[in-house]
Design an enzyme around this catalytic site. Structure first.
Site, PDB file in Angstrom:
ATOM      1  N   HIS A  47      32.653  70.698  24.988  1.00 38.78           N
ATOM      2  CA  HIS A  47      31.821  71.261  23.929  1.00 38.78           C
ATOM      3  C   HIS A  47      30.755  72.128  24.610  1.00 38.78           C
ATOM      4  O   HIS A  47      29.882  71.605  25.284  1.00 38.78           O
ATOM      5  CB  HIS A  47      31.162  70.150  23.098  1.00 38.78           C
TER       6      HIS A  47
ATOM      7  N   ASP B 105      35.772  65.510  27.388  1.00 38.75           N
ATOM      8  CA  ASP B 105      35.030  65.446  26.120  1.00 38.75           C
ATOM      9  C   ASP B 105      33.532  65.652  26.402  1.00 38.75           C
ATOM     10  O   ASP B 105      32.676  64.962  25.832  1.00 38.75           O
ATOM     11  CB  ASP B 105      35.271  64.143  25.356  1.00 38.75           C
TER      12      ASP B 105
ATOM     13  N   HIS C  34      24.002  66.672  24.624  1.00 37.92           N
ATOM     14  CA  HIS C  34      23.000  66.556  23.567  1.00 37.92           C
ATOM     15  C   HIS C  34      21.628  66.606  24.218  1.00 37.92           C
ATOM     16  O   HIS C  34      21.475  66.304  25.395  1.00 37.92           O
ATOM     17  CB  HIS C  34      23.146  65.225  22.824  1.00 37.92           C
TER      18      HIS C  34
HETATM   19 ZN   LIG Z   1      36.707  64.255  19.227  1.00 41.88          ZN
END
Ligand SMILES: [Zn+2]
Lengths: 328, 441
Positions: free
Chosen positions: B78, B320, B324
């Site tokens: 991400h 993954d 944050h």
């Molecule tokens: Zn996921």
């Protein structure tokens, strides 16, 4: 003797000896509330903040009166839990409180673990007054005190905790506390409200109420949250009451001298019938009286005397640095 | 001609089965030759040869005692840009990737705006043009991740998306997932599934079990993942679409994937380094750095995942990587965001599994190079003459400690603070250019 701890976060972290110290201290404080002038100067000049993220008149009042009877200044702060999701973080709150130099924060919060997080940020003592479905240690202590007063012992006592075990911090603290002192604890609830692996806490799980109470010394009824019905934890209040409610008929299946506890507030006619709640078996009001004594004892043991310096790990703020270490 | 000469290293390329000492010559961003030490021909760069050490404008890396592998590929990152630049940017995320030995990352679509159309895809690709890692966007399955209407996959593919996924959210509507798998076959786009049955997961914030009961936190049972994996496999079987199951965390899911592969279903899967190394017991201190979706499971699940990677049922190890800020993590446990960063710790953690005898070194490297490439149909993950020179040089003996303050990622939310690891990328080479060098102590 003092409690060698900065905080009281749960029964889990207390030894048997520490529990007994708190109970005997509480017993000695019961007398204060019987006096004409119900106040001792022990904690004069100390400040206690009741930080409540959930409305709970009864627990908050108990802590407040306990602090005042010890001559501490008690301040109540109520925060709507919904407002904590965005904006000011828990750390901000903690650091703001710390800046006002309180001696003790009593916190009730709907999220499990929050008192522990707060305690990590604060130098003042933190008392967990209930966190989510985790622990409510002062409740368990007052329950233990009440049973011990009545039966003269905890060792070997058969205690049944009945109702919504899944969502109950009272259940967890009591299972841990009573088993630590040698009681035999059973929990009873529909399987939908029985948390997985509960027996790892040292209790036995039942779904049949009559079976669970048949040779019990103590039955502790938990408050059922009626709105759980919407989430399909049980099909109807009527059926719940039929299967798990404690009424005079069901009580006949338990030994004659069984005693009844309820942490309150009660749903009369749902988990407990009025004749049981007000009957001779019931120690529900003794629990309230003992609650005050237990909380006085906790303040005394955590705050009495000069502030000790307990070694502990504080959560350090993240320090960002790209200068040190390796470079591309 | 720009030349790079990597000499004396141990080359390990599971895709080709090569494991041995090789000298590698890179010219103009591509592999020019791979030859046993000193055997290099004049033109291809033996020591002293034209392309070799003595050649003009050539740079030499002495990889003696080091492992040379194809550049690592992460299927699950991400990058947070556009929209959440305070958590991570394409710049900081790819810097973290390079530092972790990754030369290619697939970035998930749950940005703001969502990567559900070609203009967002192109924006990401343009911003990543000079980045130290290749960025392949993953487009959304449904418009706005709302789970109602399919995205324009032709446009997404054309703009450069390597796959589609609503990751972060499951595709709740089974009918829509069926159409996604069916429709994606036109473009041979893999559909990446975030397998979670939300009606079973409920308000859970960690694995449901003894630890959640003790902590009083709401639990998510394995059945939440198992049932969704079962559904998606059935749909892949029905449609012939290419299903990739993201972050597998349960023993049940491993079993389902194993059985599906046996039947010949086009399914691949990944597991994360954290699910391979941690279990639910880690949550005992309520540290929100251990809060993630799917949650850390019980030791039996960890064991099943490890076996799954070892026997190839789980094809890939993916991070993954979910950065944050403290705004999302320094809060009450229930309110804290899910996710951990992973780009800079992945290789070290995987090598710890190798060191512990859980995985063969070749299996581990395969799960981070050729298998992810194969799962997504990428021309990468292996070193062949003529292929783009994406190379990672690893020091298997290098001891280091995980210190979040030193991360290049903006996200410091790692559950591994203080872990002592052995093995790290010391040089990352993208298209023949050194994009990361680990400083000597
Ligand atoms: Zn996921």
């Amino acid at each position: 003797m003092k409690l060698e701890k900065k905080d009281l976060l749960g029964i889990e972290e207390l030894t048997k000896e520490e529990i007994e110290l708190i109970l005997s201290t509480a017993e000695s404080f019961k007398e204060v509330s019987e006096r004409d002038i119900k106040k001792v100067p022990t904690l004069r000049g100390k400040t206690v903040i009741n930080l409540f993220y959930e409305p709970s008149t009864r627990t908050r009042t108990s802590f407040e009166i306990a602090a005042k009877r010890m001559s501490a200044d008690a301040i109540n702060i109520s925060v709507a839990a919904s407002s904590v999701k965005k904006g000011e973080t828990l750390k901000d709150t903690a650091l703001n409180l710390e800046a006002m130099r309180p001696d003790c924060i009593v916190i009730r919060h709907p999220v499990a673990g929050t008192p522990a997080m707060l305690a990590g940020y604060l130098d003042s003592a933190v008392i967990n007054a209930g966190d989510g479905a985790h622990e409510h240690p002062s409740q368990a202590l007052l329950d233990i005190l009440t049973v011990r007063e009545k039966l003269g012992r905890i060792e070997g006592v058969k205690l049944v905790i009945a109702g919504d075990i899944l969502h109950s911090r009272v259940a967890r603290s009591n299972i841990i506390g009573f088993t630590k002192l040698g009681a035999e604890v059973r929990v009873c609830s529909p399987p939908t409200m029985m948390p997985p692996g509960i027996e790892a806490l040292g209790c036995k799980a039942f779904t049949d109420m009559d079976e669970a109470i048949k040779d019990a010394d103590v039955i502790m009824m938990l408050r059922i949250q009626l709105e759980r019905q919407k989430s399909a934890f049980f099909p109807s209040v009527r059926e719940y009451s039929r299967l798990y409610g404690l009424n005079a008929t069901r009580l006949k299946k338990a030994p004659k001298d069984v005693i009844i506890l309820h942490p309150g507030p009660m749903n009369r006619g749902v988990e407990i019938s009025p004749e049981v709640a007000d009957g001779p078996w019931s120690l529900i009001l003794d629990q309230v009286t003992n609650g005050l004594a237990v909380r006085m004892a906790l303040f005394y043991l955590l705050l009495g005397g000069p502030k000790p310096n307990y070694p502990r790990e504080r959560r350090k703020p993240d320090r960002v640095s790209f200068d040190e270490g390796d470079a591309a | 001609m720009k030349k790079l000469f990597i000499k004396n290293g141990r080359l390990l390329d599971p895709a080709t089965g090569i494991d041995g000492k090789f000298d590698i010559v890179i010219m103009d961003g591509r592999i020019a030759s791979m030859t046993p030490p000193g055997k290099g021909g004049k033109d291809t760069g033996g020591e002293g040869g034209e392309g070799g050490e003595g050649g003009k404008g050539s740079e030499v890396i002495d990889a003696k005692g080091l492992l040379v592998v194809p550049g690592l590929i992460d299927l699950h990152t991400h990058l947070r840009e556009p929209g959440f630049e305070y958590k991570e940017t394409i710049e900081s995320g790819t810097a973290a990737a390079a530092a972790g030995g990754f030369t290619t990352v697939l970035c998930m679509a749950n940005t703001e705006p969502v990567n559900d159309n070609g203009s967002v895809t192109r924006l990401i690709i343009r911003k990543a043009a000079d980045a130290p890692a290749r960025v392949l966007p993953v487009g959304a399955v449904s418009q706005g991740l709302r789970g109602k209407v399919l995205t324009e996959m032709a446009e997404l593919k054309e703009a450069g998306c390597a796959a589609v996924s609503d990751d972060g959210m499951p595709v709740t509507d089974g009918g829509l997932m069926r159409r996604a798998l069916e429709y994606s076959t036109i473009f041979d786009l893999p559909v990446i599934s975030h397998a979670e049955e939300l009606s079973i997961a409920g308000e859970g914030v960690m694995n449901e079990g003894e630890v959640s009961t003790r902590l009083g936190l709401k639990g998510i049972p394995n059945a939440s993942e198992d049932s969704m994996v079962a559904r998606d496999i059935a749909l892949a079987e029905l449609t012939g679409g290419r299903l990739h199951v993201a972050h597998v965390s349960t023993r049940g899911a491993v079993e389902l994937i194993r059985a599906a592969k046996k039947r010949g279903v086009a399914v691949t899967a990944e597991a994360t380094p954290h699910h391979l190394t941690l279990d639910h017991g880690a949550l005992k201190g309520y540290d929100t750095n251990f809060k993630m979706s799917p949650p850390l499971r019980v030791p039996e699940d960890v064991e099943a995942l490890r076996k799954g990677v070892a026997d190839g049922t789980i094809d890939c190890i993916a991070t993954d990587h979910a950065p944050h800020s403290s705004v999302e993590k320094d809060v009450e446990f229930d309110a804290a965001a899910n996710g951990v960063v992973g780009l800079e710790t992945a290789l070290g953690l995987v090598l710890k599994l190798v060191d512990g005898g859980v995985l063969e070194l070749a299996t581990a490297i395969r799960a981070m190079t050729s298998n992810p490439a194969r799962a997504m149909g990428l021309d990468a993950g292996s070193l062949k003459v003529g292929s783009p020179a994406d190379v990672t040089i690893v020091d298997l003996g290098l001891k280091w400690t995980v210190e979040p303050s030193k991360f290049r990622s903006k996200g410091k939310n790692t559950p591994f603070t203080g872990w002592k690891l052995k093995g790290a990328a010391v040089k990352t080479i993208l298209n023949g250019k050194v994009v990361y060098s680990r400083a000597k102590k």
